[in-house]
Scaffold this active site. Sequence first.
Site, PDB file in Angstrom:
ATOM      1  N   ASP A 122      -2.690 -18.154   3.162  1.00 39.42           N
ATOM      2  CA  ASP A 122      -3.838 -18.828   2.538  1.00 39.42           C
ATOM      3  C   ASP A 122      -4.438 -19.869   3.474  1.00 39.42           C
ATOM      4  O   ASP A 122      -5.655 -19.993   3.604  1.00 39.42           O
ATOM      5  CB  ASP A 122      -3.468 -19.426   1.170  1.00 39.42           C
ATOM      6  CG  ASP A 122      -2.063 -20.002   1.101  1.00 39.42           C
ATOM      7  OD1 ASP A 122      -1.284 -19.802   2.049  1.00 39.42           O
ATOM      8  OD2 ASP A 122      -1.734 -20.662   0.103  1.00 39.42           O
ATOM      9  N   ASP A 134     -11.029  -8.437   7.563  1.00 37.99           N
ATOM     10  CA  ASP A 134     -12.413  -8.407   7.059  1.00 37.99           C
ATOM     11  C   ASP A 134     -13.025  -9.805   7.153  1.00 37.99           C
ATOM     12  O   ASP A 134     -14.210  -9.968   7.470  1.00 37.99           O
ATOM     13  CB  ASP A 134     -12.458  -7.926   5.597  1.00 37.99           C
ATOM     14  CG  ASP A 134     -12.837  -6.444   5.506  1.00 37.99           C
ATOM     15  OD1 ASP A 134     -12.438  -5.677   6.405  1.00 37.99           O
ATOM     16  OD2 ASP A 134     -13.529  -6.061   4.540  1.00 37.99           O
ATOM     17  N   TYR A 158       0.821  -1.216   0.000  1.00 39.39           N
ATOM     18  CA  TYR A 158       0.000   0.000   0.000  1.00 39.39           C
ATOM     19  C   TYR A 158       0.858   1.271   0.000  1.00 39.39           C
ATOM     20  O   TYR A 158       0.414   2.326  -0.419  1.00 39.39           O
ATOM     21  CB  TYR A 158      -0.948   0.017   1.204  1.00 39.39           C
ATOM     22  CG  TYR A 158      -1.996  -1.085   1.198  1.00 39.39           C
ATOM     23  CD1 TYR A 158      -2.000  -2.082   0.232  1.00 39.39           C
ATOM     24  CD2 TYR A 158      -2.986  -1.142   2.164  1.00 39.39           C
ATOM     25  CE1 TYR A 158      -2.943  -3.097   0.234  1.00 39.39           C
ATOM     26  CE2 TYR A 158      -3.940  -2.151   2.169  1.00 39.39           C
ATOM     27  CZ  TYR A 158      -3.906  -3.132   1.205  1.00 39.39           C
ATOM     28  OH  TYR A 158      -4.848  -4.130   1.202  1.00 39.39           O
ATOM     29  N   LYS A 163       3.856 -15.568   3.789  1.00 43.32           N
ATOM     30  CA  LYS A 163       3.747 -16.281   2.501  1.00 43.32           C
ATOM     31  C   LYS A 163       5.178 -16.531   1.999  1.00 43.32           C
ATOM     32  O   LYS A 163       5.546 -16.167   0.881  1.00 43.32           O
ATOM     33  CB  LYS A 163       2.931 -15.403   1.526  1.00 43.32           C
ATOM     34  CG  LYS A 163       2.579 -16.047   0.203  1.00 43.32           C
ATOM     35  CD  LYS A 163       1.551 -17.139   0.299  1.00 43.32           C
ATOM     36  CE  LYS A 163       1.325 -17.798  -1.043  1.00 43.32           C
ATOM     37  NZ  LYS A 163       0.517 -19.031  -0.940  1.00 43.32           N
TER      38      LYS A 163
HETATM   39  P1  NAD Z   1     -17.602  -1.826   3.723  1.00 48.26           P
HETATM   40  O1  NAD Z   1     -16.731  -2.287   4.834  1.00 48.26           O
HETATM   41  O2  NAD Z   1     -18.014  -0.422   3.736  1.00 48.26           O
HETATM   42  O3  NAD Z   1     -18.940  -2.726   3.700  1.00 48.26           O
HETATM   43  C1  NAD Z   1     -18.918  -4.147   3.503  1.00 48.26           C
HETATM   44  C2  NAD Z   1     -20.245  -4.728   4.000  1.00 48.26           C
HETATM   45  O4  NAD Z   1     -20.282  -4.629   5.424  1.00 48.26           O
HETATM   46  C3  NAD Z   1     -21.454  -3.944   3.480  1.00 48.26           C
HETATM   47  O5  NAD Z   1     -22.493  -4.844   3.224  1.00 48.26           O
HETATM   48  C4  NAD Z   1     -21.824  -3.048   4.645  1.00 48.26           C
HETATM   49  O6  NAD Z   1     -23.183  -2.692   4.699  1.00 48.26           O
HETATM   50  C5  NAD Z   1     -21.428  -3.897   5.841  1.00 48.26           C
HETATM   51  N1  NAD Z   1     -21.044  -3.084   7.007  1.00 48.26           N
HETATM   52  C6  NAD Z   1     -19.862  -2.423   7.185  1.00 48.26           C
HETATM   53  N2  NAD Z   1     -19.881  -1.767   8.342  1.00 48.26           N
HETATM   54  C7  NAD Z   1     -21.085  -1.996   8.917  1.00 48.26           C
HETATM   55  C8  NAD Z   1     -21.698  -1.575  10.136  1.00 48.26           C
HETATM   56  N3  NAD Z   1     -21.060  -0.787  11.031  1.00 48.26           N
HETATM   57  N4  NAD Z   1     -22.947  -1.994  10.400  1.00 48.26           N
HETATM   58  C9  NAD Z   1     -23.591  -2.805   9.544  1.00 48.26           C
HETATM   59  N5  NAD Z   1     -23.065  -3.242   8.387  1.00 48.26           N
HETATM   60  C10 NAD Z   1     -21.820  -2.836   8.066  1.00 48.26           C
HETATM   61  O7  NAD Z   1     -16.843  -2.222   2.390  1.00 48.26           O
HETATM   62  P2  NAD Z   1     -17.080  -1.709   0.889  1.00 48.26           P
HETATM   63  O8  NAD Z   1     -18.528  -1.615   0.595  1.00 48.26           O
HETATM   64  O9  NAD Z   1     -16.230  -2.576   0.071  1.00 48.26           O
HETATM   65  O10 NAD Z   1     -16.435  -0.277   0.869  1.00 48.26           O
HETATM   66  C11 NAD Z   1     -17.181   0.938   0.935  1.00 48.26           C
HETATM   67  C12 NAD Z   1     -16.196   2.102   0.930  1.00 48.26           C
HETATM   68  O11 NAD Z   1     -15.445   2.101   2.145  1.00 48.26           O
HETATM   69  C13 NAD Z   1     -15.182   2.015  -0.208  1.00 48.26           C
HETATM   70  O12 NAD Z   1     -15.016   3.301  -0.748  1.00 48.26           O
HETATM   71  C14 NAD Z   1     -13.915   1.565   0.490  1.00 48.26           C
HETATM   72  O13 NAD Z   1     -12.774   1.973  -0.189  1.00 48.26           O
HETATM   73  C15 NAD Z   1     -14.057   2.237   1.840  1.00 48.26           C
HETATM   74  N6  NAD Z   1     -13.264   1.669   2.955  1.00 48.26           N
HETATM   75  C16 NAD Z   1     -12.792   2.552   3.890  1.00 48.26           C
HETATM   76  C17 NAD Z   1     -12.125   2.073   5.010  1.00 48.26           C
HETATM   77  C18 NAD Z   1     -11.652   3.051   6.055  1.00 48.26           C
HETATM   78  O14 NAD Z   1     -12.155   4.164   6.144  1.00 48.26           O
HETATM   79  N7  NAD Z   1     -10.704   2.674   6.914  1.00 48.26           N
HETATM   80  C19 NAD Z   1     -11.940   0.701   5.172  1.00 48.26           C
HETATM   81  C20 NAD Z   1     -12.462  -0.167   4.231  1.00 48.26           C
HETATM   82  C21 NAD Z   1     -13.133   0.326   3.115  1.00 48.26           C
END
Ligand code: NAD
Length: 367
Positions: free
Chosen positions: A228, A256, A146, A196
């Site tokens: 993995d 995740d 990253y 890995k």
């Molecule tokens: P996401 O983590 O936002 O969501 C994945 C799934 O988890 C979705 O179905 C969502 O509804 C659910 N979810 C997440 N947090 C929740 C909560 N507190 N309560 C209930 N349900 C929840 O992942 P995504 O959809 O792939 O990404 C959305 C945006 O977030 C993208 O722009 C991504 O780049 C960004 N992102 C930011 C961070 C950060 O701020 N550190 C981390 C990961 C992803």
Amino acid sequence: MTSYKIALLDGDGIGPEIMTEAVKVLELVGERNEINFELIHGSFGANAYFEQGHAFPEQTKALCDEADAILKGPIGLSHEESKKIPLDMQPERGALLPLRRRYNTFANFRPVFLPKGLAHFSPLKPSIIGAGIDFIIIRELVGGLYFGAKHTGVNEQGKRFVNESLEYDEEQIARIARVAFETSMKRKKVLHNIHKSNVLQSSVLWNEVLGEISQEFPEVEVRHILVDAAATYLCLNPGQFDVMVMENMFGDILSDQAGGILGSLGLMPSACIGPEKAYYEPSHGSAPDIAGQSIANPYSMIGSVAMMLEMSFSMEKEAKNCWHAMQSVFSQGYSTPDLSQPGAEVKMIDTQSFGDLVVSELAQLAC
Ligand code: NAD
């Protein structure tokens, strides 16, 4: 009266909704302990870009520089919406990575916890969950792919190419290894090293340095697992883990997955610790699919407050009370929509009600 300045970066999507609940908890803790938490909001992420032309505006940087700790909501847009922002200003590239770089927050703590009594939230069978899930992922947060050099272009064959490097030096590995060993010493003294090394040279160096640091912690048993295989064991036998340490991208992905085995990313708080500054954030993203519906689970954000109380302000008892209050709400049969299927025998509550119930539990505990 003790006073702490906290920068609140609400973020995008569900960020402001879950931040509101976290603030209620902070306010109560401050009131009960006669601590003045000076809470100042700053723009950060896509909202900051649209309002101020930068995902991490100078004003927010100044606020974070002055703050005793930073509480950050998730940032980001849906895949389609992201295209409205130039690549270098998209929230991760324009705000999140610069925040981590600015404060060198190399140590990311991601607790993964689900007591036996809440096993019904998990998609895993109760027989796999056994006595409950309780481990912590220690993720290196400012190195690896990253943060490595990146090049794109057209090669001699006229084909578009990309080249991204995965870089670590021995000092970066040693310091996160030490954090992992120190964490293990406070827990069960079993450390799972995730790597890995059968493919990546970076993992060969990682293992070498980790082996050297292990000499300082002879009481800790180190178990090595390929990343993995670790993904499989998270589903088949999560009970074997206590502390897991890994490089940046492995930690992003496996944490995740860890949220998945709990039942929701909404149960995943985190702490990002640097030498002089720490920030706290849910492990998940901005969840654009559920934003604005009041159904987000604020556990991850309130849990991040608990981690801040403990790790930035040495308020261990208040931190414990926050965890206890949240578990207690679930134990009374309440559930947020992410954790239960429609028709399940639970008392379904929205974001605000979860926050209110936690505050009322906490008020009783704090008495
Ligand atoms: P996401 O983590 O936002 O969501 C994945 C799934 O988890 C979705 O179905 C969502 O509804 C659910 N979810 C997440 N947090 C929740 C909560 N507190 N309560 C209930 N349900 C929840 O992942 P995504 O959809 O792939 O990404 C959305 C945006 O977030 C993208 O722009 C991504 O780049 C960004 N992102 C930011 C961070 C950060 O701020 N550190 C981390 C990961 C992803």
